[in-house]
Design a protein around this motif. Structure first.
Motif, PDB file in Angstrom:
ATOM      1  N   ARG A   1       0.841  -1.189   0.000  1.00 34.58           N
ATOM      2  CA  ARG A   1       0.000   0.000   0.000  1.00 34.58           C
ATOM      3  C   ARG A   1       0.874   1.236   0.000  1.00 34.58           C
ATOM      4  O   ARG A   1       2.021   1.211   0.442  1.00 34.58           O
ATOM      5  CB  ARG A   1      -0.944   0.009   1.205  1.00 34.58           C
ATOM      6  N   GLN A   2       0.299   2.320  -0.496  1.00 36.50           N
ATOM      7  CA  GLN A   2       1.009   3.594  -0.516  1.00 36.50           C
ATOM      8  C   GLN A   2       0.064   4.702  -0.116  1.00 36.50           C
ATOM      9  O   GLN A   2      -0.921   4.973  -0.822  1.00 36.50           O
ATOM     10  CB  GLN A   2       1.609   3.873  -1.894  1.00 36.50           C
ATOM     11  N   ALA A   3       0.365   5.310   1.024  1.00 31.94           N
ATOM     12  CA  ALA A   3      -0.424   6.430   1.515  1.00 31.94           C
ATOM     13  C   ALA A   3       0.098   7.717   0.899  1.00 31.94           C
ATOM     14  O   ALA A   3       1.263   7.784   0.474  1.00 31.94           O
ATOM     15  CB  ALA A   3      -0.333   6.490   3.032  1.00 31.94           C
ATOM     16  N   PRO A   4      -0.734   8.764   0.854  1.00 32.46           N
ATOM     17  CA  PRO A   4      -0.302  10.032   0.272  1.00 32.46           C
ATOM     18  C   PRO A   4       0.960  10.559   0.942  1.00 32.46           C
ATOM     19  O   PRO A   4       1.044  10.633   2.171  1.00 32.46           O
ATOM     20  CB  PRO A   4      -1.486  10.954   0.531  1.00 32.46           C
TER      21      PRO A   4
ATOM     22  N   LYS B   1       3.802   9.174   1.238  1.00 34.66           N
ATOM     23  CA  LYS B   1       4.633   8.158   1.876  1.00 34.66           C
ATOM     24  C   LYS B   1       5.124   7.145   0.849  1.00 34.66           C
ATOM     25  O   LYS B   1       4.597   7.033  -0.245  1.00 34.66           O
ATOM     26  CB  LYS B   1       3.860   7.454   2.983  1.00 34.66           C
ATOM     27  N   GLU B   2       6.158   6.395   1.249  1.00 39.34           N
ATOM     28  CA  GLU B   2       6.673   5.348   0.380  1.00 39.34           C
ATOM     29  C   GLU B   2       5.737   4.136   0.390  1.00 39.34           C
ATOM     30  O   GLU B   2       4.964   3.941   1.327  1.00 39.34           O
ATOM     31  CB  GLU B   2       8.076   4.941   0.840  1.00 39.34           C
ATOM     32  N   ARG B   3       5.853   3.342  -0.665  1.00 45.12           N
ATOM     33  CA  ARG B   3       5.067   2.123  -0.727  1.00 45.12           C
ATOM     34  C   ARG B   3       5.491   1.196   0.393  1.00 45.12           C
ATOM     35  O   ARG B   3       6.680   1.007   0.645  1.00 45.12           O
ATOM     36  CB  ARG B   3       5.234   1.460  -2.096  1.00 45.12           C
ATOM     37  N   GLU B   4       4.518   0.572   1.036  1.00 46.26           N
ATOM     38  CA  GLU B   4       4.740  -0.241   2.231  1.00 46.26           C
ATOM     39  C   GLU B   4       4.170  -1.634   2.011  1.00 46.26           C
ATOM     40  O   GLU B   4       3.010  -1.782   1.602  1.00 46.26           O
ATOM     41  CB  GLU B   4       4.043   0.434   3.425  1.00 46.26           C
ATOM     42  N   TRP B   5       4.979  -2.639   2.312  1.00 44.69           N
ATOM     43  CA  TRP B   5       4.509  -4.021   2.212  1.00 44.69           C
ATOM     44  C   TRP B   5       3.480  -4.282   3.310  1.00 44.69           C
ATOM     45  O   TRP B   5       3.673  -3.884   4.460  1.00 44.69           O
ATOM     46  CB  TRP B   5       5.692  -4.976   2.342  1.00 44.69           C
ATOM     47  N   VAL B   6       2.374  -4.961   2.958  1.00 44.63           N
ATOM     48  CA  VAL B   6       1.302  -5.241   3.901  1.00 44.63           C
ATOM     49  C   VAL B   6       1.299  -6.711   4.324  1.00 44.63           C
ATOM     50  O   VAL B   6       1.225  -7.029   5.520  1.00 44.63           O
ATOM     51  CB  VAL B   6      -0.067  -4.890   3.289  1.00 44.63           C
TER      52      VAL B   6
ATOM     53  N   GLU C   1      -5.349   5.603   9.358  1.00 40.06           N
ATOM     54  CA  GLU C   1      -3.988   5.409   8.855  1.00 40.06           C
ATOM     55  C   GLU C   1      -3.869   4.248   7.871  1.00 40.06           C
ATOM     56  O   GLU C   1      -2.803   4.029   7.288  1.00 40.06           O
ATOM     57  CB  GLU C   1      -2.993   5.225  10.002  1.00 40.06           C
ATOM     58  N   ASP C   2      -4.935   3.492   7.678  1.00 39.90           N
ATOM     59  CA  ASP C   2      -4.951   2.456   6.647  1.00 39.90           C
ATOM     60  C   ASP C   2      -5.298   3.034   5.274  1.00 39.90           C
ATOM     61  O   ASP C   2      -5.238   2.306   4.265  1.00 39.90           O
ATOM     62  CB  ASP C   2      -5.961   1.360   6.987  1.00 39.90           C
ATOM     63  N   THR C   3      -5.656   4.302   5.243  1.00 34.86           N
ATOM     64  CA  THR C   3      -5.978   4.948   3.968  1.00 34.86           C
ATOM     65  C   THR C   3      -4.768   4.923   3.047  1.00 34.86           C
ATOM     66  O   THR C   3      -3.680   5.360   3.420  1.00 34.86           O
ATOM     67  CB  THR C   3      -6.424   6.398   4.208  1.00 34.86           C
ATOM     68  N   ALA C   4      -4.961   4.388   1.855  1.00 35.06           N
ATOM     69  CA  ALA C   4      -3.850   4.246   0.907  1.00 35.06           C
ATOM     70  C   ALA C   4      -4.378   3.669  -0.397  1.00 35.06           C
ATOM     71  O   ALA C   4      -5.526   3.209  -0.471  1.00 35.06           O
ATOM     72  CB  ALA C   4      -2.775   3.313   1.474  1.00 35.06           C
ATOM     73  N   VAL C   5      -3.521   3.697  -1.391  1.00 37.16           N
ATOM     74  CA  VAL C   5      -3.759   2.903  -2.589  1.00 37.16           C
ATOM     75  C   VAL C   5      -3.135   1.527  -2.340  1.00 37.16           C
ATOM     76  O   VAL C   5      -1.952   1.439  -1.981  1.00 37.16           O
ATOM     77  CB  VAL C   5      -3.155   3.553  -3.841  1.00 37.16           C
ATOM     78  N   TYR C   6      -3.917   0.498  -2.506  1.00 37.10           N
ATOM     79  CA  TYR C   6      -3.466  -0.873  -2.252  1.00 37.10           C
ATOM     80  C   TYR C   6      -3.142  -1.550  -3.581  1.00 37.10           C
ATOM     81  O   TYR C   6      -3.944  -1.510  -4.517  1.00 37.10           O
ATOM     82  CB  TYR C   6      -4.538  -1.652  -1.497  1.00 37.10           C
ATOM     83  N   TYR C   7      -1.969  -2.180  -3.622  1.00 31.12           N
ATOM     84  CA  TYR C   7      -1.492  -2.841  -4.827  1.00 31.12           C
ATOM     85  C   TYR C   7      -1.322  -4.326  -4.577  1.00 31.12           C
ATOM     86  O   TYR C   7      -0.651  -4.735  -3.613  1.00 31.12           O
ATOM     87  CB  TYR C   7      -0.138  -2.266  -5.252  1.00 31.12           C
TER      88      TYR C   7
END
Length: 115
Positions: free
Chosen positions: A38-41, A43-48, A88-94
């Motif tokens: 996921r990547q929040a506004p 912020k860097e992309r984060e492994w979930v 804080e879970d708001t993000a684009v999920y990939y």
């Protein structure tokens, strides 16, 4: 090649739930594992989390006990069940799929947790 298509995102209130799905097509026999980033506004992309072909799952600490990854091999689909969602879970999920020597990515899907 493998194509990944995510679905199920949207807007949910804090404490609510959402289920994301990722459908794989193409050379799915090359896949050795799948998961989500996921990547929040700003912020860097984060492994979930990740699921192996034998069903073993791992998660980032911040989602343990709230998120669950499952895989339907018959439908070539991976699901991310998200409960007790927080702002804080708001993000684009990939969605991603690993193969030996590389990775495939989905296009991303927005998840917004807000009242």
């Amino acid at each position: 090649q493998v194509q990944l298509v995510e679905s199920g995102g949207g807007l949910v209130q804090p404490g609510g739930s959402l289920r994301l799905s990722c459908a794989a097509s193409g050379n799915i026999l090359s896949i050795i594992g799948m998961g989500w980033y996921r990547q929040a506004p700003g912020k860097e992309r984060e492994w979930v989390g990740h699921i192996t072909n034998d069903g073993t799952t791992t998660y980032i600490d911040s989602v343990k006990g709230r998120f669950t990854i499952s895989r339907d091999n018959a439908k070539d689909t991976v699901t991310l069940q998200m409960n007790s969602l927080k702002p804080e879970d708001t993000a684009v999920y990939y969605c991603y799929a690993n193969r030996i020597g590389g990775v495939y990515w989905g296009q991303g899907i927005q998840v917004t947790v807000s009242s």
